[in-house]
Design a protein around this motif. Structure first.
Motif, short mmCIF file in Angstrom:
data_model
loop_
_atom_site.label_atom_id
_atom_site.label_comp_id
_atom_site.label_asym_id
_atom_site.label_seq_id
_atom_site.Cartn_x
_atom_site.Cartn_y
_atom_site.Cartn_z
N ILE A 172 -10.59 40.69 73.82
CA ILE A 172 -9.21 41.04 74.12
C ILE A 172 -8.87 42.43 73.61
O ILE A 172 -8.23 43.24 74.30
CB ILE A 172 -8.26 40.00 73.50
CG1 ILE A 172 -8.49 38.64 74.16
CG2 ILE A 172 -6.80 40.42 73.65
CD1 ILE A 172 -7.73 37.52 73.50
N LEU A 173 -9.31 42.77 72.40
CA LEU A 173 -8.91 44.03 71.77
C LEU A 173 -9.82 45.20 72.14
O LEU A 173 -9.39 46.35 72.07
CB LEU A 173 -8.90 43.85 70.24
CG LEU A 173 -7.93 42.80 69.70
CD1 LEU A 173 -7.99 42.75 68.19
CD2 LEU A 173 -6.50 43.11 70.17
N ARG A 174 -11.07 44.93 72.54
CA ARG A 174 -12.00 46.01 72.87
C ARG A 174 -12.62 45.75 74.24
O ARG A 174 -13.77 45.33 74.35
CB ARG A 174 -13.09 46.13 71.82
CG ARG A 174 -12.54 46.47 70.42
CD ARG A 174 -13.67 46.63 69.44
NE ARG A 174 -14.59 47.69 69.87
CZ ARG A 174 -15.73 47.98 69.27
NH1 ARG A 174 -16.12 47.27 68.21
NH2 ARG A 174 -16.51 48.96 69.71
N PRO A 175 -11.86 45.97 75.30
CA PRO A 175 -12.43 45.72 76.65
C PRO A 175 -13.64 46.59 76.94
O PRO A 175 -14.51 46.19 77.73
CB PRO A 175 -11.25 46.08 77.57
CG PRO A 175 -10.03 46.01 76.69
CD PRO A 175 -10.48 46.43 75.33
N SER A 176 -13.72 47.79 76.33
CA SER A 176 -14.87 48.65 76.61
C SER A 176 -16.17 48.04 76.14
O SER A 176 -17.24 48.30 76.71
CB SER A 176 -14.67 50.02 75.94
OG SER A 176 -14.51 49.85 74.53
N GLY A 177 -16.11 47.24 75.10
CA GLY A 177 -17.32 46.60 74.61
C GLY A 177 -17.83 45.52 75.54
O GLY A 177 -18.89 44.93 75.29
N PHE A 178 -17.10 45.26 76.61
CA PHE A 178 -17.48 44.22 77.56
C PHE A 178 -18.49 44.73 78.59
O PHE A 178 -19.02 43.96 79.38
CB PHE A 178 -16.21 43.72 78.24
CG PHE A 178 -16.39 42.50 79.09
CD1 PHE A 178 -16.77 41.29 78.53
CD2 PHE A 178 -16.21 42.57 80.46
CE1 PHE A 178 -16.94 40.18 79.31
CE2 PHE A 178 -16.37 41.44 81.25
CZ PHE A 178 -16.74 40.24 80.67
N GLU A 179 -18.74 46.08 78.62
CA GLU A 179 -19.61 46.64 79.65
C GLU A 179 -21.04 46.12 79.55
O GLU A 179 -21.68 45.82 80.56
CB GLU A 179 -19.59 48.17 79.54
CG GLU A 179 -18.21 48.77 79.82
CD GLU A 179 -18.21 50.27 79.62
OE1 GLU A 179 -19.26 50.79 79.17
OE2 GLU A 179 -17.17 50.90 79.88
N GLU A 180 -21.55 46.00 78.33
CA GLU A 180 -22.91 45.50 78.17
C GLU A 180 -23.03 44.07 78.67
O GLU A 180 -24.02 43.69 79.31
CB GLU A 180 -23.33 45.58 76.71
CG GLU A 180 -23.41 47.00 76.18
CD GLU A 180 -23.87 47.04 74.74
OE1 GLU A 180 -24.16 45.93 74.21
OE2 GLU A 180 -23.96 48.13 74.17
N LEU A 181 -22.00 43.26 78.40
CA LEU A 181 -22.02 41.89 78.89
C LEU A 181 -21.93 41.85 80.40
O LEU A 181 -22.57 41.03 81.06
CB LEU A 181 -20.87 41.08 78.25
CG LEU A 181 -20.82 39.60 78.58
CD1 LEU A 181 -22.10 38.90 78.11
CD2 LEU A 181 -19.60 38.94 77.92
#
Length: 452
Positions: A172-181
């Motif tokens: 929720i707080l770091r959408p950018s970290g979702f790219e690897e997933l």
């Protein structure tokens, strides 16, 4: 004697006709209490939070068993990849639950788990949850089943809370970290994954919903697994029946012995007060009778209190006057102005003591009713003994002008209970011509008397 049939009192119960509709019932003090609010309360309310704490407590209790299983299973194959590591964790969970069930056979576990369930789980039928140790194997097996459910559900919720909550917050707080997933899903052919914040909120909702659902299941199963077993329910019912029987018996004893003495003392004191100045000799005789009656009442009260204290049960159960002492009772009544024409069958002194004592109480209560309700009126008493039966018949004039006791009395009820306990029968009421009151009791000598 009771001078008329007791009129039954009827209490009109309000039959308030609820005219409110479902929509009106869903509003209380201006707040919406409909399905939506109830669903939110079930997920996030105080009860849901307490049940989450209860489940986390179950997860904490699971940890020693799970760690032991992990160490034992991990030593079998130290070389393992990530997939085997995950399988090891689930295998450790499966093997730790039987160990938990075995330790839950300790009797005190039910006391601890019952107290925790009452404080945190909030079961719907909380009154059925036992907080005492398990004293039978049936209760221990039920406790083991509850302990396994508590620890298994607690392990699931604790794992989801500790691992899933930080991951959901990160999404929720770091959408950018979702790219690897996202790339991971695309590489494995998963099209169009949800955005990170949406997936994070969905994961939080899954955690909260799982906690609420498993907590509700535990609350529903608590009375079943932590409640009394059928044998315990039967034992409790028998114990309560015994206590109620003892209380009823004590009430009858106090009513018949002390109540009779107080009625006699009251009438004798009233008569002495009326002739205090004009007939000192009669006054002195009445005071002497009051003293004798009071001494006898104290002696009988000691015997009744012996039943309450359960001291010397064998002697207390048969203590007190019997039919052989009816002459003293009739002489005492004569001092109050009640003349009794008595016809007593020979052989009453040879009856079993317990049986004779109960029959004496029946006669005593009948004569006390004459004293209370008919006043100084003549009465006729007949006690017969034929084969295996004792018959008691008491008649006295029916005074319709004399007011009854406020609230009614318990004398006839006590007579009926004594007769029923001795497997006899009792009849009481006005005669056909309406001029006399008749009490008739028939008691079998050979049945029921030995228990007294």
């Amino acid at each position: 004697m009771i001078t008329g049939a007791g009129a039954g009192r009827h209490m009109d119960a309000g039959t308030g006709t609820g005219t409110g509709t479902e929509s009106s019932r869903s509003t209380e003090n201006g707040r919406d209490t409909g399905p939506g609010r109830r669903a939110v309360a079930a997920m996030f309310g105080r009860q849901a939070r307490l049940r989450w704490v209860h489940l986390v407590l179950g997860g904490a209790l699971l940890m020693p068993y799970w760690l032991l299983s992990t160490v034992v299973l991990g030593s079998l194959d130290p070389q393992k990849g990530p997939l085997l590591q995950v399988l090891l964790y689930f295998a450790a969970l499966a093997t730790s639950l039987p160990m938990a069930a075995a330790t839950a056979l300790v009797p005190t576990v039910r006391a601890l788990e019952g107290a925790a369930a009452l404080a945190l789980c909030a079961p719907a039928r909380a009154g059925e949850v036992v907080t005492g140790p398990a004293r039978s194997w049936a209760a221990r097996r039920r406790t083991a089943g509850w302990f396994v459910l508590h620890l298994a559900f607690g392990g699931i919720v604790s794992g989801m809370t500790l691992a899933g909550t930080p991951f959901a917050v990160m999404l929720i707080l770091r959408p950018s970290g979702f790219e690897e997933l996202t790339r991971f899903w695309e590489d494995h052919g998963v099209p169009g994954p949800l955005p990170g914040p949406v997936l994070g909120l969905a994961l939080l909702a899954l955690i909260v919903g799982t906690s609420a659902g498993l907590g509700g299941l535990l609350a529903r199963w608590a009375p079943v697994l932590l409640g009394p077993t059928p044998d315990e329910r039967l034992t409790a019912a028998e114990r309560r029946a015994t206590v109620l029987a003892q209380r009823n018996r004590l009430a009858r004893e106090l009513h018949d012995s002390v109540g009779h003495a107080l009625s006699a003392v009251g009438i004798q004191a009233s008569a002495a007060a009326r002739v205090l100045r004009t007939d000192p000799e009669f006054t002195a005789e009445a005071l002497a009778a009051i003293e004798e009656t009071a001494r006898g009442a104290v002696a009988e009260l000691d015997a009744v209190l012996g039943l309450l204290r359960e001291e010397e049960r064998g002697e207390a159960a048969t203590a007190g006057p019997t039919l052989a002492g009816l002459d003293d009772l009739l002489r005492q009544l004569a001092r109050t102005g009640v003349t009794v024409d008595a016809e007593l069958a020979p052989g009453l002194d040879r009856l079993p003591p317990g049986f004779s004592r109960e029959a004496y109480r029946i006669v005593q209560e009948g004569l006390t009713n004459v004293l209370r309700h008919a006043g100084p009126a003549p009465a006729r008493l007949r006690v017969s003994l034929a084969e295996e039966w004792v018959g008691i018949e008491l008649t006295n004039p029916l005074d319709r002008l004399r007011p009854g006791r406020p609230g009614g009395g318990r004398g006839l009820r006590g007579i009926g209970e004594r007769a029923a306990a001795l497997r006899g029968d009792c009849e009481a009421g006005p005669t056909d011509d309406g001029t006399m009151w008749r009490l008739a009791v028939r008691l079998p000598v050979g049945t029921g008397g030995e228990q007294w």
